[in-house]
Write an enzyme that holds these catalytic residues in place. Structure first.
Site, PDB file in Angstrom:
ATOM      1  N   TYR A   2      -1.975   0.568  10.073  1.00 13.33           N
ATOM      2  CA  TYR A   2      -2.187  -0.140   8.811  1.00 13.33           C
ATOM      3  C   TYR A   2      -0.935  -0.068   7.939  1.00 13.33           C
ATOM      4  CZ  TYR A   2      -3.649  -0.881   3.980  1.00 13.33           C
ATOM      5  OH  TYR A   2      -3.723  -1.306   2.680  1.00 13.33           O
ATOM      6  N   THR A   7       0.816  -1.210   0.000  1.00 12.34           N
ATOM      7  CA  THR A   7       0.000   0.000   0.000  1.00 12.34           C
ATOM      8  C   THR A   7       0.850   1.261   0.000  1.00 12.34           C
ATOM      9  OG1 THR A   7      -1.535   1.302   1.357  1.00 12.34           O
ATOM     10  CG2 THR A   7      -0.086  -0.190   2.520  1.00 12.34           C
TER      11      THR A   7
END
Length: 329
Positions: free
Chosen positions: A141, A117
């Site tokens: 995250y 990501t």
């Protein structure tokens, strides 16, 4: 020889399954169905329902299906949720990836495509952001994914596993043929939520933060269409099978749109003036992040087909209508 797709019944994973099948690949899916659906997969694709932390199940799946390549999508992905539940994210994303890597090594898997990501960059010092800037994620995250990247790199060095890490940006849209799309009821993807508001499935759209250092004050993001993203994974696998080097690549279009620009696009495509509520910033959201895409263009045989925001919104809107009919049936 099969490709194991973890999280293959979910949003991005189900598009990867379709892309692999279109290439004539044998595919097996491992998914715990926490956010995925059996109906999102072709009926003849085998689904193993279970957890990545179940070593015996993962080992058996790899052996039974002759798996030589893994595309790893299974993960928790909501940034604000990760801030509230960091241990849950380190367990779901980092610990379970470690378990999967151990199974891959034990069972002679050759290739590993990792779904990473842009959140690993945090608030990058340059824009568009290249792959080699210092990595400073601002959310659990992003940190959980960066830890997984490090584990993959170290495992590859020690055991000869070949890999491509794809750091992708904001995934949006749906399969152009209407076969699958973003189906999680509580999904937080902006375009999905905006389309739901346009269809009256949500009372309003909430915009988090209008005081960022961006042209209109709202967050700026690089939106990549999900089928294009799946094709990048297919190209990454072909690269490794051809003897290509291990790679870490951004996967985006190199073009940013603000949250408010996306809202206007949804209004334009749907013809509906959706109600918008302006709210304070959320923790963990960078102001702006757009991909530098020179490296992926130079190294993979990847030709994205859907680089148009209105087209992406149209696909997402069509999928929301189809999904609402499916759920009502």
């Amino acid at each position: 020889m099969s490709v194991l797709v973890t999280g293959g019944a979910g949003y991005i994973g189900s598009h990867m399954v379709l892309a692999l099948r279109e290439q004539g690949e044998e595919v097996v899916v491992l998914d715990n169905l926490s956010t995925g659906f059996r109906w999102a997969l072709p009926a003849d694709v085998p689904l193993v329902t279970g957890d990545l932390a179940d070593d015996a199940l993962v080992d058996k799946t790899i052996k039974d299906h002759g798996v030589k390549s893994i595309a790893h999508f299974a993960a928790k992905i909501v940034v604000p949720e990760s801030v509230a539940d960091p241990l849950g994210y380190y367990l779901g994303n980092t610990v379970r990836t470690r378990s999967l890597l151990a199974s891959a090594v034990r069972n002679g898997v050759e290739n590993f495509i990792f779904s990473s990501t842009a959140a690993v960059y945090g608030n990058p010092p340059v824009m568009p952001v290249p792959e080699d800037v210092p990595l400073q994620p601002v959310s659990p995250y992003g940190r959980s994914k960066l830890m997984s990247e490090w584990m993959l790199q170290d495992t590859a060095f020690a055991h000869g596993l070949k890999y491509v890490v794809l750091r992708y940006f904001n995934v949006a849209g749906a399969d152009p043929g209407g076969r699958t799309g973003q189906s999680t009821p509580a999904a937080t993807h902006l375009i999905k939520v905006a389309c739901q508001a346009a269809l009256g499935l949500r009372p309003q759209l909430e915009v988090f933060g209008t005081d960022y250092d961006t042209p209109d004050g709202s967050c700026l993001r690089d939106y990549i269409q999900v089928s294009d993203l799946a094709q990048a994974h297919v190209a990454a696998l072909a690269h490794l099978r051809a003897g290509g080097d291990n790679l870490t690549l951004n996967c985006g279009y190199g073009r940013g749109y603000s949250v408010l620009e996306v809202v206007e696009a949804v209004k334009r495509v749907s013809g509906i003036d959706i109600p918008v509520v302006l709210s304070p910033r959320r923790p963990g959201d960078p102001a702006a992040i757009v991909a530098e895409v020179a490296r992926i263009k130079a190294t993979l045989d990847w030709n994205p087909q859907f680089q148009n925001l209105d087209m992406i919104v149209s696909q997402a809107l069509a999928w929301e209508k189809r999904l609402a009919n499916h759920q009502a049936a």
